[in-house]
Design an enzyme around this catalytic site. Structure first.
Site, mmCIF file in Angstrom:
data_model
loop_
_atom_site.group_PDB
_atom_site.id
_atom_site.type_symbol
_atom_site.label_atom_id
_atom_site.label_comp_id
_atom_site.label_asym_id
_atom_site.label_seq_id
_atom_site.Cartn_x
_atom_site.Cartn_y
_atom_site.Cartn_z
ATOM 1 N N MET A 110 11.516 -1.529 -8.981
ATOM 2 C CA MET A 110 10.585 -0.558 -8.383
ATOM 3 C C MET A 110 9.445 -0.809 -7.533
ATOM 4 O O MET A 110 8.359 -0.202 -7.623
ATOM 5 C CB MET A 110 10.378 0.559 -9.470
ATOM 6 C CG MET A 110 11.561 1.154 -10.072
ATOM 7 S SD MET A 110 11.393 3.003 -10.571
ATOM 8 C CE MET A 110 10.319 2.474 -11.837
ATOM 9 N N HIS A 147 8.809 -9.657 -12.728
ATOM 10 C CA HIS A 147 9.916 -9.447 -11.822
ATOM 11 C C HIS A 147 10.166 -11.028 -11.166
ATOM 12 O O HIS A 147 11.218 -11.136 -10.830
ATOM 13 C CB HIS A 147 9.297 -8.446 -10.621
ATOM 14 C CG HIS A 147 8.928 -7.213 -11.041
ATOM 15 N ND1 HIS A 147 7.740 -6.763 -11.210
ATOM 16 C CD2 HIS A 147 9.766 -6.073 -11.129
ATOM 17 C CE1 HIS A 147 7.883 -5.277 -11.385
ATOM 18 N NE2 HIS A 147 9.018 -4.994 -11.558
ATOM 19 N N GLY A 198 14.867 -7.228 -16.852
ATOM 20 C CA GLY A 198 13.893 -7.838 -17.911
ATOM 21 C C GLY A 198 14.455 -7.290 -19.447
ATOM 22 O O GLY A 198 14.741 -6.174 -19.530
ATOM 23 N N GLN A 202 17.539 -0.392 -21.569
ATOM 24 C CA GLN A 202 17.849 -0.325 -20.202
ATOM 25 C C GLN A 202 19.318 -1.284 -20.011
ATOM 26 O O GLN A 202 20.331 -1.015 -19.396
ATOM 27 C CB GLN A 202 17.084 -0.263 -19.142
ATOM 28 C CG GLN A 202 17.371 -0.458 -17.627
ATOM 29 C CD GLN A 202 16.209 -0.602 -16.681
ATOM 30 O OE1 GLN A 202 15.642 0.499 -16.597
ATOM 31 N NE2 GLN A 202 15.665 -1.742 -16.419
#
Ligand code: PAF
Length: 282
Positions: free
Chosen positions: A29, A36, A148, A154
Site C-alpha cells: 500500500m 517492504h 511480510g 494475512q
C-alpha cells in the site's frame, strides 16, 4: 493437441509454453519502509522479473478507519523501487480497480481464517485484502508473491485463498523487520507520538514473555494471554487480543501442535499495532 485433465497437468503444460522467466510480485500500500524493501530484495533474489504494486485499497478499510490519513509517499516510493531494480510498478486508481464501486465488487472471501483475531475486530478487512490480492494475482500472474510475516494472519489467509482458487502462485512469507528496539516496522508507526514510540516495543516484549512462559512448560495459555493483556493495559495500551494459536489453522493449539505462534494487537494513541512471534518448543 494435448488434452489435460487435472489442474497440475494444466499448469505444467502452460508453464512449458511460457518463456522461461519467473515473475515475483510484491503487493504493497506504499509508504515503503525497510520491511517492504526486504520483500523486494527477496523477490529480486528469487525471480527474473519483479513487479511491485502500490494501491491503498479502500475495500480493506472499515468506515471509521484511516483510509484518508493513511500515509502516502508515491514519489519517494518510486525512487526506492527504481533503485532496487524493480521492472514494473503497478499503481492503479480505486476507479480502475473497482469501476462499478466497492459495493458492486465481486468479493473473494476466505471463511473462518478471516473471521478470527484481527478479522473479529476489523469486520470485512480480510475480505477486502483477499479480493484485491486475487485481482492483483489475476492481473500480474506472478509465479511468486511476497508478504511480510508481521501480517501472519494475512499471509495464512492468502495462502488458503491461493490453494482454494487454484492460483498457481506461491505466497512467500518474509520475516518481520524490526527497529533496533524490536518494534515491528509499520507505516502506521508514524501515528505514534515520541512518548508512545518509546512505549511501543513493549508489545513485542509481552509476546516474548508469553513465549518464555510457554517454553518453560506453562500450559495455562488463557492465563498467559490475560496476564500479557493486563500488563499492556497497565502501560497505556488498549489491547484487542494476545493469543497463542496454531500457526497454520490459527485455532487455539492442540496438545500435539508443533507450530505455534503468539499474536498480539493493541491500540496505542492513534495507532493500532500488531505483531506475532513463533514459539519454537525446542
Ligand atoms: O499488507 C498490505 O500492505 C496489504 O494488505 C496488501 C497485501 C498490499 C493488500 O492491499
Amino acid at each position: 493437441m494435448k488434452v489435460v485433465r487435472t489442474p497440475n497437468e494444466l499448469r505444467e503444460t502452460l508453464q512449458s509454453l511460457r518463456l522461461d522467466t519467473t515473475v515475483g510480485m510484491v503487493p504493497t500500500m506504499g509508504n515503503l519502509h525497510e520491511g517492504h524493501l526486504a520483500l523486494v530484495r527477496r523477490a529480486r533474489a528469487d525471480c527474473d522479473a519483479v513487479v511491485a504494486t502500490i494501491f491503498v485499497n479502500p475495500l480493506q478499510f472499515g468506515a471509521t478507519e484511516d483510509l484518508d490519513s493513511y500515509p502516502r509517499s508515491f514519489e519517494a516510493d518510486c525512487k526506492v523501487l527504481d533503485s532496487l531494480e524493480v521492472e514494473i510498478l503497478f499503481s492503479p486508481t480505486p476507479e480502475t480497480m473497482y469501476p462499478h464501486g466497492q459495493t458492486e465488487q465481486t468479493k473473494t472471501i476466505v471463511p473462518k481464517l478471516g473471521s478470527s483475531l484481527c478479522g473479529e475486530r476489523r469486520t470485512g478487512h480480510f475480505d477486502g485484502v483477499t479480493t484485491v490480492v486475487a485481482k492483483l494475482f489475476n492481473l500480474v500472474q506472478p509465479d511468486k508473491a511476497y508478504f511480510g510475516e508481521k501480517d501472519w494472519q494475512q499471509l495464512t489467509i492468502i495462502r488458503k485463498m491461493a490453494a482454494d482458487l487454484n492460483f498457481q502462485i506461491e505466497a512467500i512469507g518474509v520475516p518481520t523487520v524490526r527497529a533496533e528496539d524490536n518494534l515491528a516496522l509499520s507505516s502506521r508507526n508514524q501515528y505514534l507520538s515520541e512518548e508512545q514510540r518509546q512505549l511501543a516495543p513493549q508489545l513485542y516484549q509481552e509476546l516474548c514473555s508469553v513465549r518464555e512462559a510457554v517454553r518453560s512448560g506453562n500450559t495455562d495459555y488463557s492465563y498467559q494471554e490475560e496476564r500479557a493483556m493486563h500488563a499492556l493495559r497497565a502501560l497505556g495500551f488498549r489491547p484487542d487480543y494476545v493469543a497463542i494459536r496454531d500457526a497454520d489453522s490459527l485455532n487455539p493449539p492442540k496438545a500435539n501442535s508443533n507450530n505455534r505462534r503468539v499474536f498480539g494487537a493493541a491500540h496505542l494513541g492513534q495507532a493500532r499495532l500488531i505483531d506475532n512471534i513463533p514459539i519454537d518448543l525446542a
